[in-house]
Design a protein around this motif. Structure first.
Motif, PDB file in Angstrom:
ATOM      1  N   SER A  28      -1.140  -6.729  -8.678  1.00  0.00           N
ATOM      2  CA  SER A  28      -1.096  -6.667 -10.132  1.00  0.00           C
ATOM      3  C   SER A  28       0.060  -7.518 -10.606  1.00  0.00           C
ATOM      4  N   ARG A  29      -0.048  -8.090 -11.807  1.00  0.00           N
ATOM      5  CA  ARG A  29       0.996  -8.953 -12.337  1.00  0.00           C
ATOM      6  C   ARG A  29       1.159  -8.706 -13.833  1.00  0.00           C
ATOM      7  N   THR A  42       2.776  -5.840  -8.519  1.00  0.00           N
ATOM      8  CA  THR A  42       2.718  -5.343  -7.137  1.00  0.00           C
ATOM      9  C   THR A  42       1.907  -6.282  -6.260  1.00  0.00           C
ATOM     10  N   SER A  95      13.951   5.200  -3.158  1.00  0.00           N
ATOM     11  CA  SER A  95      12.530   4.821  -3.158  1.00  0.00           C
ATOM     12  C   SER A  95      11.811   5.567  -2.045  1.00  0.00           C
ATOM     13  N   PHE A 105      10.614  -9.390  -3.443  1.00  0.00           N
ATOM     14  CA  PHE A 105       9.594  -8.393  -3.112  1.00  0.00           C
ATOM     15  C   PHE A 105      10.275  -7.278  -2.321  1.00  0.00           C
ATOM     16  N   THR A 163       8.274  -1.312  -1.125  1.00  0.00           N
ATOM     17  CA  THR A 163       7.435  -0.403  -1.915  1.00  0.00           C
ATOM     18  C   THR A 163       6.219  -1.122  -2.482  1.00  0.00           C
ATOM     19  N   GLY A 164       6.153  -2.441  -2.286  1.00  0.00           N
ATOM     20  CA  GLY A 164       5.017  -3.220  -2.766  1.00  0.00           C
ATOM     21  C   GLY A 164       5.234  -3.863  -4.117  1.00  0.00           C
ATOM     22  N   HIS A 165       6.454  -3.780  -4.655  1.00  0.00           N
ATOM     23  CA  HIS A 165       6.724  -4.336  -5.986  1.00  0.00           C
ATOM     24  C   HIS A 165       7.222  -5.780  -5.917  1.00  0.00           C
ATOM     25  N   SER A 203      10.248  -4.362 -12.543  1.00  0.00           N
ATOM     26  CA  SER A 203       9.102  -4.763 -11.733  1.00  0.00           C
ATOM     27  C   SER A 203       8.161  -5.655 -12.532  1.00  0.00           C
ATOM     28  N   TYR A 225       1.196  -4.725  -3.133  1.00  0.00           N
ATOM     29  CA  TYR A 225       0.663  -3.680  -2.263  1.00  0.00           C
ATOM     30  C   TYR A 225       0.782  -2.340  -2.983  1.00  0.00           C
ATOM     31  N   TYR A 270      -0.099 -12.249   0.325  1.00  0.00           N
ATOM     32  CA  TYR A 270       0.171 -12.550  -1.088  1.00  0.00           C
ATOM     33  C   TYR A 270       0.878 -13.893  -1.233  1.00  0.00           C
TER      34      TYR A 270
END
Length: 440
Positions: free
Chosen positions: A375-376, A369, A114, A347, A350-352, A366, A371, A129
């Protein structure tokens, strides 16, 4: 009236007696050979109705009215869902996928590298979050990897900052680490509310060092022992995990004796678990050394008979047997054994966002995110959230469903392509061992 579909009825290992367990009604009994034969004949309509036996079975909920049992099932299921909605959430956070070990059975070794690295900004986004998404829910953080406690100045700064943010949010933190640099992190860890440190030790020195060695070579046992001692001295709970397969299971008695002699097993800050080495995301190079769930516990059963001191180090659950022996009652029915997207989320740096530790780091798993933007993937999340024994067709008529709970969703998905499929657990076989171990 029928023999309950939730009865688990089988013969105790190495005994003439049998057992019957019903998690829906919360009853369990050891059954004599004569009564077991009577029950078997009654189930198969081989004998005339025995009013005395039927009365005994009905009183315990083993012989039931089908419609009344369905009502009870629905009521217990709603209680389970309400309770699960109030459960504490475990939030795994992966700081990195890099590691200083070259373990022989690593399941992350084929992950694509990654890009990027953890920053304070990403840590801040993670806390924003979870505080918004899980507002009002009990929760705690488990720091995971890779190896999260790499002994570099930058990593030490990041872990210190993460603990600082957890303190500000009034959240407990746990760590899953190989333990090599643990002693060097004690002063940092003591600054937080550390619930436990999970450390893997695969045997005594020679056995462990043959499996869990440094990249480039070199043993790791002595440094890990130093870290465990440092944790216990600092009153930080150690959860020692031994990952077993056919190569090292024979060393369990020696490891148990080592831990007992160290005084670990008498400490309030020490507990253990046995992890089974198994194929998760890719095939092992030596699958012949792996245990099935049943064969592992059969081996443990035999080892403990030969070396009783093992139970001072590790006492097998044998499904619900250990719980029953220690509490005198059965646990509540388990309608779902997969915590993914319910009481567990994962989590990474990488923000996922992922469902659990079994899927974290897999790009195709995934769920969104946190970050740099939130998004979901609602449809994928919903599939995980809705998975339980009521939605898995294979569970519908299985008498073991309320002890098994449908198993692991990730393993089921790897096998069938669908989250909503079963990962069957050998409940009956484990109970056969458990009743022999704890009740006979």
């Amino acid at each position: 009236m029928i023999f309950s579909k939730h009865n688990i009825f089988s013969k105790i290992k190495d005994s003439k007696n049998s057992f019957v367990v019903n998690l829906l009604t919360g009853n369990a009994d050891i059954v004599s050979p004569a009564d077991a034969e009577r029950i078997s004949k009654l189930r198969n309509s081989e004998v005339a109705v025995d009013d005395t036996l039927l009365a005994e079975l009905s009183e315990k909920g083993y012989w039931v009215d089908e419609k009344e049992e369905a009502k009870l099932y629905r009521s217990k299921y709603l209680d389970f869902v309400d309770s699960r909605d109030d459960d504490e959430i475990q939030l795994f956070f992966v700081t990195n996928y890099s590691c200083n070990f070259a373990c022989s059975y690593c399941y992350q070794d084929e992950y694509a590298p990654s890009e990027g690295s953890l920053t304070n900004e990403i840590i801040d986004s993670f806390f924003r979050y979870i505080q918004a998404e899980f507002a009002g829910r009990k929760k705690y953080i488990t720091v995971f990897g890779g190896e999260p406690l790499l002994n570099s100045p930058k990593q030490r700064e990041l872990i210190a900052y993460l603990i600082e943010q957890a303190n500000a949010a009034n959240l407990d933190v746990s760590f899953v680490t190989n333990g090599y640099s643990l002693a060097d992190y004690i002063d940092i860890l003591k600054q937080g509310h550390v619930r436990e440190i999970q450390i893997t030790l695969d045997g005594t020195a020679a056995v462990h060092n043959s499996r869990r060695l440094l990249k480039g070579g070199g043993g790791t046992f002595d440094k890990i022992i130093e870290g465990i001692d440092a944790c216990i001295a600092a009153k930080v709970v150690v959860n020692l995990r031994m990952v077993v397969d056919k190569d090292n299971i024979g060393n369990l008695p020696e490891l148990a004796r080592f831990a007992i002699d160290k005084g670990w097993t008498s400490s309030a800050y020490f507990k253990t678990q046995i992890g089974r080495n198994y194929e998760l995301h890719h095939c092992q190079s030596t699958p012949g050394k792996l245990f099935s769930r049943v064969s592992l516990y059969e081996q443990l059963f035999e080892l403990i008979k030969q070396h009783p001191h093992i139970v001072e180090f590790y006492k097998p659950a044998y499904s619900i047997s250990k719980f029953l022996s220690e509490n005198g009652t059965l646990p509540e029915p388990l309608f779902d054994s997969c915590p993914a997207c319910k009481s567990e989320w994962a989590f990474d740096y990488t923000g996922h966002i992922y469902s659990c530790t079994a899927t974290v780091g897999k790009a195709d798993e995934s769920l969104g995110t946190f970050y740099p933007a939130i998004s979901r993937k609602a449809d994928l999340i919903s599939a995980w959230e809705n998975r339980d024994v009521t939605t898995i067709s294979e569970c519908n008529d299985c008498s073991m469903q309320l002890a098994c709970g449908g198993g692991c969703g990730s393993i089921a998905k790897n096998r069938t392509g669908s989250v909503c499929s079963s990962d069957c657990r050998p409940v009956k076989e484990l109970l056969e061992l458990g009743f022999a171990s704890y009740f006979e």
